[in-house]
Design a protein around this motif. Structure first.
Motif, PDB file in Angstrom:
ATOM      1  N   VAL A   1       0.996  -1.216  -0.173  1.00 33.04           N
ATOM      2  CA  VAL A   1       0.068   0.001  -0.063  1.00 33.04           C
ATOM      3  C   VAL A   1       0.936   1.069  -0.089  1.00 33.04           C
ATOM      4  CG1 VAL A   1      -1.501   1.407   1.219  1.00 33.04           C
ATOM      5  CG2 VAL A   1      -1.965  -1.234   1.168  1.00 33.04           C
ATOM      6  N   THR A   2       2.003   1.254   0.705  1.00 31.97           N
ATOM      7  CA  THR A   2       2.593   2.401   1.182  1.00 31.97           C
ATOM      8  C   THR A   2       3.484   2.794  -0.431  1.00 31.97           C
ATOM      9  OG1 THR A   2       3.146   1.990   3.306  1.00 31.97           O
ATOM     10  CG2 THR A   2       4.680   3.532   2.327  1.00 31.97           C
ATOM     11  N   SER A   3       3.973   1.579  -1.063  1.00 29.06           N
ATOM     12  CA  SER A   3       4.731   1.710  -2.476  1.00 29.06           C
ATOM     13  C   SER A   3       3.812   2.002  -3.452  1.00 29.06           C
ATOM     14  CB  SER A   3       5.466   0.428  -2.727  1.00 29.06           C
ATOM     15  OG  SER A   3       6.160   0.000  -1.699  1.00 29.06           O
ATOM     16  N   GLY A   4       2.526   1.531  -3.370  1.00 28.20           N
ATOM     17  CA  GLY A   4       1.490   1.954  -4.585  1.00 28.20           C
ATOM     18  C   GLY A   4       1.221   3.573  -4.384  1.00 28.20           C
ATOM     19  N   ILE A   5       1.077   4.027  -3.164  1.00 28.11           N
ATOM     20  CA  ILE A   5       0.672   5.442  -2.898  1.00 28.11           C
ATOM     21  C   ILE A   5       2.002   6.132  -3.516  1.00 28.11           C
ATOM     22  CG2 ILE A   5       0.397   7.129  -1.305  1.00 28.11           C
ATOM     23  CD1 ILE A   5      -1.378   4.988   0.340  1.00 28.11           C
ATOM     24  N   GLY A   6       3.055   5.835  -3.141  1.00 28.16           N
ATOM     25  CA  GLY A   6       4.167   6.457  -3.521  1.00 28.16           C
ATOM     26  C   GLY A   6       4.377   6.682  -5.275  1.00 28.16           C
ATOM     27  N   TYR A   7       4.107   5.617  -5.891  1.00 25.00           N
ATOM     28  CA  TYR A   7       3.931   5.722  -7.377  1.00 25.00           C
ATOM     29  C   TYR A   7       2.941   6.441  -7.911  1.00 25.00           C
ATOM     30  CZ  TYR A   7       7.108   1.761  -6.661  1.00 25.00           C
ATOM     31  OH  TYR A   7       8.137   0.817  -6.152  1.00 25.00           O
ATOM     32  N   VAL A   8       1.908   6.209  -7.272  1.00 22.20           N
ATOM     33  CA  VAL A   8       0.440   7.270  -7.606  1.00 22.20           C
ATOM     34  C   VAL A   8       0.902   8.678  -7.326  1.00 22.20           C
ATOM     35  CG1 VAL A   8      -1.789   7.961  -7.385  1.00 22.20           C
ATOM     36  CG2 VAL A   8      -1.011   5.239  -7.418  1.00 22.20           C
ATOM     37  N   GLY A   9       1.467   9.015  -6.219  1.00 28.75           N
ATOM     38  CA  GLY A   9       1.648  10.594  -5.843  1.00 28.75           C
ATOM     39  C   GLY A   9       2.963  10.998  -6.758  1.00 28.75           C
ATOM     40  N   ILE A  10       3.796  10.180  -7.104  1.00 29.67           N
ATOM     41  CA  ILE A  10       4.883  10.793  -8.003  1.00 29.67           C
ATOM     42  C   ILE A  10       4.285  11.187  -9.456  1.00 29.67           C
ATOM     43  CG2 ILE A  10       6.802  10.112  -9.362  1.00 29.67           C
ATOM     44  CD1 ILE A  10       7.817   8.757  -6.980  1.00 29.67           C
TER      45      ILE A  10
END
Length: 784
Positions: free
Chosen positions: A559-568
């Motif tokens: 979840v944390t990594s997915g939010i990071g990619y979407v945020g970028i």
């Protein structure tokens, strides 16, 4: 002193647009073109006049520079008008697009729609007319400015190649002495005429008190100011190693060795001007003499910063004591002769000095300056050879040695040109070289200060500051800031630098979008803000929200990594959109690049997609014990391109994500930590097999890590070549303890079998010799 005045003019030219923009409200700036408009008839007259003057080629340099300045102003107005009516044009284009495409045969479109399309087309043409007119005028103005620049460059080249009478001709020596006598006579006569003038004498007497006070203070600052600041710097220099910050303070205080004499020179000039007894020539001569003093002081300051004679001070170059002393004296020699050249050029500018006398005045000074340059270069060449240096030190040594060889070449060519009669060429070669060395010397002298400030701000040691990145970036910015200064020193006109700055700030056009430095900065800032917000959200979820959910560690990391990619991704889109860049045009560019990506970067894309699949399906998670491609270890991190595994040897293995999707992966801890341990053991023939089975069951039952359900199994595998083979199959509560459990089982089996008298056999072989007599030694004969 001319490069200093050029630098001040450049700073003013660059600062005026910024000050004007900051002092004008945004609304006023936006409406200025519409309110003021552009008088194209006046521009047509100005352009026609400029074309006639350029074609004639008889206008003076000063007149052409003024004309160029006027054309630059017109060009700036046209550039601003290129963006006029952008909002209106975009609106009309959107309205036309909303009407749909025009039918191919021209029929079938309703009359109302056709009339509306024609009306909007006329509006679009009217809205684009000012832009088209401004674009044509901008190109014309830019072309005229380029033609004037070409004329000025040609004249500058002709001036450099102008041949004066050679100063080696003895006839010109007498002419020079006569010119010098005439100058002194003219100055004396002018001063005497002003002194005997009753009005001028009365004015001087009325101001005598103030004049004397200003002059005394100025002379005191010139004579004693440097010595006072030098003593203060020495006291700070002896304590600079106590704590960070004192070296920077000592550097700032050392600048007083230049500031105080400069202030004193200004006061002396003010006192001389208030007397109203000195004419223009005398004032210029006194100013040149004061400049000589300041030039010597500056050279002494730089020599002390770069090549100190005291062993307690930090040195900028790794030189032995003899070379350092030679470089110290060479710097002072260069500064002295630079000041003398300025005095000689001032004398050569007087009407009483003939052209042949100019070369006689300057040649000895150029020889002295050449000697100083040569001596400094020879000292710098004694630095340790670059083959023995590595990294940044090696680069600096090689750059210094290259610069020293170039200076030696200048020191040889400059006086030769002056002796032949090319005085302008000699001046254009030697003086800029000396000024450039001064700029580089200032940059080098700032290195300890930058490191000291970094250590003070970040609380690090001087050694750590020498290896840090921030001081390097600061030095890089200082070098960039010095480039315009060096360019002006070498004769680039300030107007040309302003043009380059204007073109740079104007950016370039990509399709229908203009990319400017402001656009790039806005993209970077918006993206940085979005990235910071993404990182803060990730941190909040990872430390506050997700630990309170029922998700396991792998799911939380996904979840944390997915939010990071979407945020970028969102930050990138928002940054590009906020800068006004059309994403449609960008989509076409990306579409064209997709072909190259498909062929050249297919492995990277495959790993990227595999990383996304791993985060969604989660066949492996951080902390899992896995085996893939012959590598076994613990998953430490999963990124977009690869996964990092730490083996039991404490080595990191980077595995591409595509291997997890296309290959076979064994996950020992997926879902739970239950696993099975298998231990084999052999006993000697003749041993009671039932008894062995019972003992192995007891050993398994006594181990705390072996599960009771399902119970462990003991298998009699069969009759081996040397032993009766048994196998233990036991389910472990935590497979992470597999090696420890197997080791403990081996220990207990050995101990129990020894206590029970059970033998664990090892392979034995009996060798039978078919002809043993062949191995016997032969009987000794009579000859032996």
């Amino acid at each position: 002193m001319r490069p200093l005045f050029r630098l001040i003019a450049l700073c003013l030219c660059l600062a005026l647009p910024v000050l004007a923009a900051s002092g004008t409200p945004a609304s006023a700036q936006a409406t200025a073109p519409a309110e003021q408009g552009i008088d194209y008839q006046a521009w047509e007259d100005e352009a026609a006049r400029a074309e006639r003057l350029i074609e004639a080629g008889r206008a003076s340099t000063a007149f052409l520079e003024n004309l160029r300045s006027s054309l630059v102003d017109w060009r700036a107005r046209f550039l601003a008008a290129l963006d006029e009516n952008d909002a209106r044009i975009a609106t009309v284009e959107a309205q036309i697009e909303a009407l749909g495409p025009v039918p191919e045969d021209g029929a079938g479109e309703p009359r109302a729609v056709s009339e509306r399309r024609a009306q909007l087309t006329r509006q679009l043409s009217e809205a684009e007319a000012p832009r088209v007119q401004a674009s044509e005028a901008f190109n014309r103005a830019d072309g005229l400015v380029g033609e004037i620049d070409e004329i000025l460059r040609d004249r500058q080249a002709e001036e450099l190649l102008e041949l004066d009478p050679t100063p080696l001709n003895p006839v010109n020596w007498a002419t020079a002495l006569t010119s010098l006598r005439d100058v002194l006579s003219s100055l004396t006569v002018d001063l005497r005429d002003r002194v005997i003038d009753p009005e001028a004498r009365r004015t001087a007497l009325e101001r005598l008190g103030g004049i004397l006070l200003i002059a005394v203070v100025g002379l005191f600052l010139i004579v004693r100011g440097r010595a006072a600041m030098r003593a203060w710097v020495d006291r700070l220099g002896r304590r600079h190693s106590i704590r960070p910050g004192l070296r920077s303070l000592a550097y700032l205080v050392s600048l007083g060795q230049l500031v105080l004499p400069f202030a004193g020179a200004v006061l002396v000039m003010v006192a001389l001007a208030r007397t109203e007894l000195a004419g223009p020539d005398l004032t210029a001569l006194v100013s040149a003499i004061l400049g000589l003093v300041l030039s010597i002081y500056a050279a002494v300051w730089l020599a002390g910063r770069l090549f100190p004679l005291d062993d307690g001070h930090e040195v900028a170059f790794d030189l032995d004591e003899t070379a350092r002393q030679g470089a110290h004296r060479a710097v002072i020699t260069i500064g002295t002769f630079m000041g003398l050249v300025a005095v000689a050029q001032t004398l050569a500018g007087f009407d009483e000095v003939s052209p042949p006398a100019r070369g006689v005045f300057l040649l000895p000074l150029y020889l002295g300056l050449s000697f100083g340059l040569w001596r400094l270069a020879r000292a710098l060449l004694t630095i340790e050879s670059p083959e023995e240096e590595e990294g940044a030190s090696g680069f600096s040594v090689r750059a210094t040695r290259f610069l020293a060889r170039a200076v030696i070449l200048v020191a040889a060519i400059g006086p030769l040109l002056a002796a032949i009669g090319y005085l302008n060429a000699a001046e254009a070669l030697m003086l800029p070289t000396a000024h450039t060395l001064g700029v580089l010397a200032v940059l080098v002298s700032l290195q300890p200060v930058i490191r000291d400030l970094y250590a003070l701000v970040f609380g690090s040691t001087e050694e750590a500051a020498s290896e840090a990145l921030i001081p390097v970036l600061v030095n890089f910015l200082l070098v960039l800031a010095a480039i315009p200064v060096v360019a002006m020193i070498w004769g680039v006109r300030g107007e040309r630098l302003v043009d380059l700055y204007t073109h740079f700030m104007g950016g370039f056009t990509l399709g229908e979008v203009r990319i400017t430095p402001a656009t790039v900065v806005s993209v970077v800032l918006v993206f940085a803000i979005g990235l910071l917000a993404t990182r803060l959200l990730q941190s909040a979820l990872k430390t506050t929200v997700l630990p309170r959910t029922r998700l396991d560690t792998g799911a939380r990391n996904a979840v944390t990594s997915g939010i990071g990619y979407v945020g970028i991704a969102l930050a990138s889109v928002i940054a590009v959109t906020a800068a006004g860049i059309d994403l449609t045009a960008l989509g076409f560019v990306l579409g064209a690049l997709s072909v190259g990506i498909g062929f050249g970067l297919q492995n990277v894309v495959s790993n990227f997609v595999s990383g996304i699949i791993l985060l969604i399906e989660r066949p492996i998670s951080e902390g899992d014990w896995i085996e893939v491609g012959g590598n076994m270890g613990i998953v430490k991190s999963i990124s977009v391109r690869s996964t990092r595994i730490e083996t039991f040897d404490r080595t990191d293995v980077i595995v591409p994500n595509a291997d997890f999707i296309s290959g076979t992966v064994t996950n020992w801890t997926r879902g739970n930590t239950v696993g099975r341990a298998v231990v084999t053991v052999g006993v000697a023939y003749g041993t009671d097999t039932r008894r062995v089975e019972k003992i192995l069951h007891e050993i398994c039952a006594d181990h705390p890590m072996i599960a009771k359900v399902p119970p462990p199994g003991v298998d009699f595998l069969g009759f081996g070549a040397d032993s009766l083979d048994f196998r233990i199959r036991a389910i472990l509560r935590d497979v992470n303890a597999l090696l420890d459990v197997k080791t403990e089982l081996h220990h207990r089996i050995a101990e129990r079998f020894t206590a029970e008298g059970i033998e664990i056999p090892f392979a034995q072989r009996d060798i039978w010799l078919r002809n043993p007599e062949a191995l016997r030694a032969p009987e000794p004969g009579p000859d032996t």
